[in-house]
Write an enzyme that holds these catalytic residues in place. Sequence first.
Site, PDB file in Angstrom:
ATOM      1  N   TYR A   1      20.840  10.135   9.704  1.00  0.00           N
ATOM      2  CA  TYR A   1      20.573  11.183  10.702  1.00  0.00           C
ATOM      3  C   TYR A   1      21.308  10.900  12.007  1.00  0.00           C
ATOM      4  O   TYR A   1      21.690  11.817  12.720  1.00  0.00           O
ATOM      5  CB  TYR A   1      19.072  11.318  10.954  1.00  0.00           C
ATOM      6  CG  TYR A   1      18.290  11.621   9.702  1.00  0.00           C
ATOM      7  CD1 TYR A   1      18.366  12.873   9.096  1.00  0.00           C
ATOM      8  CD2 TYR A   1      17.480  10.649   9.101  1.00  0.00           C
ATOM      9  CE1 TYR A   1      17.655  13.148   7.929  1.00  0.00           C
ATOM     10  CE2 TYR A   1      16.768  10.918   7.946  1.00  0.00           C
ATOM     11  CZ  TYR A   1      16.860  12.158   7.360  1.00  0.00           C
ATOM     12  OH  TYR A   1      16.159  12.438   6.216  1.00  0.00           O
TER      13      TYR A   1
ATOM     14  N   ALA B   1       9.697  18.144   5.142  1.00  0.00           N
ATOM     15  CA  ALA B   1      10.663  19.066   4.532  1.00  0.00           C
ATOM     16  C   ALA B   1      11.699  18.331   3.682  1.00  0.00           C
ATOM     17  O   ALA B   1      12.175  17.258   4.061  1.00  0.00           O
ATOM     18  CB  ALA B   1      11.374  19.859   5.623  1.00  0.00           C
TER      19      ALA B   1
ATOM     20  N   HIS C   1       9.962   8.458   6.628  1.00  0.00           N
ATOM     21  CA  HIS C   1      11.054   7.805   5.910  1.00  0.00           C
ATOM     22  C   HIS C   1      10.785   6.333   5.613  1.00  0.00           C
ATOM     23  O   HIS C   1      11.481   5.744   4.788  1.00  0.00           O
ATOM     24  CB  HIS C   1      12.349   7.973   6.696  1.00  0.00           C
ATOM     25  CG  HIS C   1      12.681   9.423   6.952  1.00  0.00           C
ATOM     26  ND1 HIS C   1      11.951  10.210   7.829  1.00  0.00           N
ATOM     27  CD2 HIS C   1      13.632  10.230   6.437  1.00  0.00           C
ATOM     28  CE1 HIS C   1      12.443  11.431   7.841  1.00  0.00           C
ATOM     29  NE2 HIS C   1      13.469  11.478   7.006  1.00  0.00           N
TER      30      HIS C   1
ATOM     31  N   HIS D   1      18.674  23.366   8.235  1.00  0.00           N
ATOM     32  CA  HIS D   1      18.979  21.993   7.816  1.00  0.00           C
ATOM     33  C   HIS D   1      18.792  21.864   6.298  1.00  0.00           C
ATOM     34  O   HIS D   1      19.672  21.365   5.582  1.00  0.00           O
ATOM     35  CB  HIS D   1      18.058  21.020   8.566  1.00  0.00           C
ATOM     36  CG  HIS D   1      18.183  19.599   8.118  1.00  0.00           C
ATOM     37  ND1 HIS D   1      18.973  18.674   8.776  1.00  0.00           N
ATOM     38  CD2 HIS D   1      17.649  18.934   7.060  1.00  0.00           C
ATOM     39  CE1 HIS D   1      18.906  17.517   8.152  1.00  0.00           C
ATOM     40  NE2 HIS D   1      18.105  17.642   7.102  1.00  0.00           N
ATOM     41  N   GLU D   2      17.645  22.319   5.812  1.00  0.00           N
ATOM     42  CA  GLU D   2      17.355  22.169   4.372  1.00  0.00           C
ATOM     43  C   GLU D   2      18.318  22.990   3.525  1.00  0.00           C
ATOM     44  O   GLU D   2      18.797  22.532   2.490  1.00  0.00           O
ATOM     45  CB  GLU D   2      15.906  22.580   4.073  1.00  0.00           C
ATOM     46  CG  GLU D   2      14.850  21.692   4.733  1.00  0.00           C
ATOM     47  CD  GLU D   2      15.064  20.205   4.485  1.00  0.00           C
ATOM     48  OE1 GLU D   2      15.597  19.844   3.414  1.00  0.00           O
ATOM     49  OE2 GLU D   2      14.724  19.408   5.381  1.00  0.00           O
TER      50      GLU D   2
ATOM     51  N   HIS E   1      21.520  21.320   2.791  1.00  0.00           N
ATOM     52  CA  HIS E   1      21.480  20.421   1.624  1.00  0.00           C
ATOM     53  C   HIS E   1      21.696  21.217   0.334  1.00  0.00           C
ATOM     54  O   HIS E   1      22.457  20.826  -0.536  1.00  0.00           O
ATOM     55  CB  HIS E   1      20.110  19.736   1.517  1.00  0.00           C
ATOM     56  CG  HIS E   1      19.860  18.665   2.545  1.00  0.00           C
ATOM     57  ND1 HIS E   1      20.712  17.616   2.750  1.00  0.00           N
ATOM     58  CD2 HIS E   1      18.806  18.458   3.393  1.00  0.00           C
ATOM     59  CE1 HIS E   1      20.205  16.804   3.691  1.00  0.00           C
ATOM     60  NE2 HIS E   1      19.059  17.301   4.098  1.00  0.00           N
TER      61      HIS E   1
HETATM   62  O1  X8Z Z   1      13.842  14.240   7.563  1.00  0.00           O
HETATM   63  C1  X8Z Z   1      14.528  15.108   8.036  1.00  0.00           C
HETATM   64  C2  X8Z Z   1      14.769  16.413   7.286  1.00  0.00           C
HETATM   65  C3  X8Z Z   1      14.751  16.221   5.831  1.00  0.00           C
HETATM   66  S1  X8Z Z   1      16.140  15.388   5.236  1.00  0.00           S
HETATM   67  C4  X8Z Z   1      13.697  17.392   7.637  1.00  0.00           C
HETATM   68  N1  X8Z Z   1      15.042  14.962   9.279  1.00  0.00           N
HETATM   69  C5  X8Z Z   1      14.788  13.767  10.074  1.00  0.00           C
HETATM   70  C6  X8Z Z   1      13.336  13.682  10.487  1.00  0.00           C
HETATM   71  O2  X8Z Z   1      12.620  14.683  10.382  1.00  0.00           O
HETATM   72  O3  X8Z Z   1      12.920  12.637  10.949  1.00  0.00           O
HETATM   73  C7  X8Z Z   1      15.919  15.894   9.972  1.00  0.00           C
HETATM   74  C8  X8Z Z   1      16.228  15.287  11.294  1.00  0.00           C
HETATM   75  C9  X8Z Z   1      15.678  13.889  11.278  1.00  0.00           C
HETATM   76 ZN    ZN Z   2      17.902  16.394   5.517  1.00  0.00          ZN
END
Ligand code: X8Z
Ligand code: ZN
Length: 612
Positions: A519, A352, A509, A381-382, A385
């Site tokens: 985060y 996402a 990531h 969450h999205e 942003h």
């Molecule tokens: O990557 C994200 C969001 C997009 S910025 C969905 N998150 C981290 C993950 O999924 O690892 C939100 C919480 C942690």
């Molecule tokens: Zn995010």
Amino acid sequence: MKLSTARLSKISLLVGLTLAATACQKVQSDETVSAQTSVAEAEQFITQSEQALSELSIEVNRSEWIYSNFITEDTAALSASVGEKYTATTVKLATVAANYTQLPLSADNLRKLNILRSALVLPAPLDPKKNAELASISSELNGLYGKGKYCFDDGRCLTQPELSAIMGESQDPALLLEVWKGWRDIAKPMRPLFKREVELANEGARDLGYADLSELWRSQYDMEPDEFSNELDRLWGQVKPLYDSLHCYVRGELNEKYGDDVVSKQGPIPAHLLGNMWAQSWGNIYNQVAPEDADPGYDVTELLAQHGYDEIKMVKQAESFFSSLGFEPLPDTFWERSLFVQPKDRDVVCHASAWALDDKDDIRIKMCIQKTAEDFTVIHHELGHNYYQRAYKNQPFIFKNSANDGFHEAIGDTVALSITPNYLKQIGLLDEVPDASKDIGLLLKQALDKVAFMPFGLMIDQWRWKVFSGEITPEQYNQAWWELREKYQGVKSPISRDEKDFDPGAKYHVPGNVPYTRYFLAHILQFQFHKALCDIAGDKGPVHRCSIYGNKDAGTKLNTMLEMGQSQPWPEALAVVTGSKEMDANAVLDYFAPLQTWLNEQNSQANRQCGW
Ligand code: X8Z
Ligand code: ZN
């Protein structure tokens, strides 16, 4: 999209100017150029940089949007080539910006120069060949993650969200292990690419005057890099006792459920049993560890299904929360251009994300929504942003960002903390609000998601920073990863791993090159914001039952902070909402105080030996 020549020539003109400016800067010492001229030059440099970056970033956004919605050789090549151009420009601007920071400029302009200097995530070396190589590696890594699938023996091939759904639902350790291991196979080919990416970006960071990429990443928090590292240790130290109690309770319950052969009473917990592909948040195993007499008795995933929520209705519901705070509805283009449902006919990056394509009103999300409680939260969450992006759209280009990256990640989560039983009743999803005797269940569910996440949120960049600094060598990538997983989270790999594996690459990531400490910060900040906004809303009850739904005062205050973008150091922005300039995990501890007491009772009654 085709690049217009006007746009191209503006960029090369700018680069020409900036190089000339560097030359002027150098002759300053023989006093042929007055300080005044230099100030004027610096101001002109800033204006032109903002103009160029603003235009170029639209090209980058478009090409990345297309690539991650349609992963092919061609879109990869196009996105790499625009990325290459963008990096070359930002590196040049960062180099020049460093030359002006000693001038008597306005606070705003100095701040802009410092952001220009340090706001690169993947700086390329000045050598154009190496820049091109880095851009292509970065695209390829993204693509490998997006295309990743695991195929079962019966020939069924599943994508990331489908495999994650199994990790969230199944209680069969053998299936969980198969999926856990299968997904990690996609990361093996990333290892040499990642290694080279680190070499190149480290060289880029050194070209900009940083010791390595770790120092550059840690330079983005309005304080010295080492001071920031210490801040993280301090915050984690505040939360760790609560995490230890939760870990102890969950391990004990899983031991009772699965037996000693699968989960030992002592030591780290095997990572495949926690309801999530990365063991990063554990809310999906709530039913397996729920308190017998304090379960609130509803499940949001089921409520959504019972009330006929599809993907769009889930997003509309989240939008209406923000509207209730006084935010303008999302534009028609959001609904026309976003991706909500995983396409069947092509590879996309399902992880996402929220986008501001033109840094104005063209905001979108891209998400392969599953109709679950978890994704209902991720949608909030999205949208957090997107509302942030829209709130700061009138800031100068360099300030079009959050106060620090943790703020960007915290806004939607803050709103989602208000998805309380009362709120669910107000929107017609729940008939009966469970009474206060069910609070432990509510808090446990929340802790499984939020508190369990915190050490994971911290460890990813602890690993990356050590990789960047050379303390972890490529020969130690996987082993060091699991050492940190164990140290921070108290989880272990369910099977033995070696250096042919590249388990970090199985987390979006890492191939996506998105810093992760944001985060961890967000998980602290969101509790600070929630508490402060509940105070503004005049809520007198326990903070875990507070919902700011419908409260315009809370919305206005939040918006005041969002509109500031990155124009002020983050402590100023924090103070707008909370009155405090410090990040502080006491808000987390206050929120979970009744649970902390209950966990300690449970662990001591069951005579559990905590720790690992
Ligand atoms: O990557 C994200 C969001 C997009 S910025 C969905 N998150 C981290 C993950 O999924 O690892 C939100 C919480 C942690
Ligand atoms: Zn995010």
